[in-house]
Design a protein around this motif. Sequence first.
Motif: not given
Length: 578
Positions: A284-285, A308
């Motif tokens: 995700e990052r 997030k």
Amino acid sequence: MLKLGLAFPTRWPFRCRLLGMPSIRGEARLSVDKEKTSWLQHEQQEVEGETQAMEDAPRVQRNERVLINHAIQEIQRRPLEVPTIIGDEPVYTMDKQRVACPHHLETILAQVYYANRKQIETAIQSALSAQGTWSMVPIAERLAIWRRAADIIEEDELKFRVFLMLTLSKTIEDATRDIRRLLSSLRANADYLEHLSELRFEIQGDMNVFPSFHMRPIDGFVAALAPFESVALSSSLALCPALMGNTVLWNPSLEVAPASFLIYRAFQEAGLPSGVINFVPANERLFLDTITDAIHFAGLNSQGNVAKYRYVHKLVSDKMERYICFPRLVAECPGQNFHFVHASAKVESVVLASVQAAFGFAGQYANSLSRMYVPSSMWPRLRIELLEATEKLKIGDPVQLDTDVGAMVNVDEFRRMQKLLKRTKEMEQLCGGSCDEKIGRFVQPTIIRVADPLDPLLCEPCSGPFLPVFVYADESFGEALKLAANQSKYALSGSIFASRDEVILHCLKQLRMSASNLYVNERCTGSNYGLTPFGGNRLSGTNDKSGSAYFLMRWCSPLLVEETVEGPVPSQRSNKFP
């Protein structure tokens, strides 16, 4: 076909006037024509008929069970290979992630090949290359692809259902509902766009001037960051921007990646051109860092926690000078969803709605019940019936017909739930309070009575089968209502339980800003059937109301074309300048 118009219950306009809220009128209303209404009724009757059919036709039930068991054995014998797909080319990387069955952790269901930075950048170029062609595809052709894909998914519904049961630990009922909502969403969004394309905007002006309004996509690519809770939601995040002519990078979470991949393949089979949607499962990052580095980054459609979304905003703000447009950041975040109960409410309705909203899908929906306010006069009876209903729930393998609650899907959320249960051991725990991961990530449905009205349990969201209850004195109804309205920074979903109109109206006035989806005598997760707009405000998201025509317009950049037939008319002051 869905038409613009809003079909309110008969009493709703009256309540809107009392609340000082304008009801939606005119051409921009959201209603369902007779054909669509009959279709939804048919869908509801069909779902309700399945339960009756199981009782009346055991042979049909046995046949379906045989097919389900056969599909389960096939999946377990040959785990699904889920590659990164750039354009229409599958890419099998060295970063291979395993998807295990949440209720049987030793069973591997799929291998997901995560993309690295270079492949994400290649997917961005693929999306940009396809943008010019896809944005010029006539709306009728796009609608045909969406409707054809819905038919393909419906034909293979059993396989999709089994994948949801195994990968997301959903019961048969939950999995069926998820697939039906996906199909409803695909067809409804196609109907919305068809009607939007037929709208004609009247612009006042000179008879010599002919203005026109055109829908066009955003200039750049859109990214979709999808959660694990629902394949319908995961798909909608990527498919809605694509339907409006945008090209998309779709990054589903690891748990929902296998089911999302099957949806993607259905769209390929339906004729979706190469590069329109690039299927890019990734860390995700890394995914966020890479897409926000691109100068053509035009938008992010996501669902996740507040941390997030704040991280995305910081990334984008730090890189704002490099973009060719202002990126659109659309998000839905979890809520601290509530049930507020008045003394006039029906106990049976409160119990049924609360158990389903708090413990359905093991309390992992963004709009699952997170807190409950109960009057002291009702609490003794409500407590007994609430505990009886909760203790009857069967926790286990969701493939079994009599299972009510499956396992927790995400390991990080399971660890948070373990810590929460340890922290609340000393509180008045009414039931549950234990978890077990010997076979799968199982958590007993837990109900806790909270004495302190300012306890953080009534303020912060949590994912899992955990329900705090605050009992207020009947004479302190007004104070309790203000507490429910202002206690949390989240405002996604809430329900009011009462039988008196004046009480309902008063509650609606007080709670109108504390939830973006308010229900009356219904669970905070909404009704089982149909497709309703959904989204939250405050820290629960940007409230763009997915599941509506308004959400589609969020991914559109309208173009105004104004044609003057006889040339510009000089201004009255000068013959030289217009």
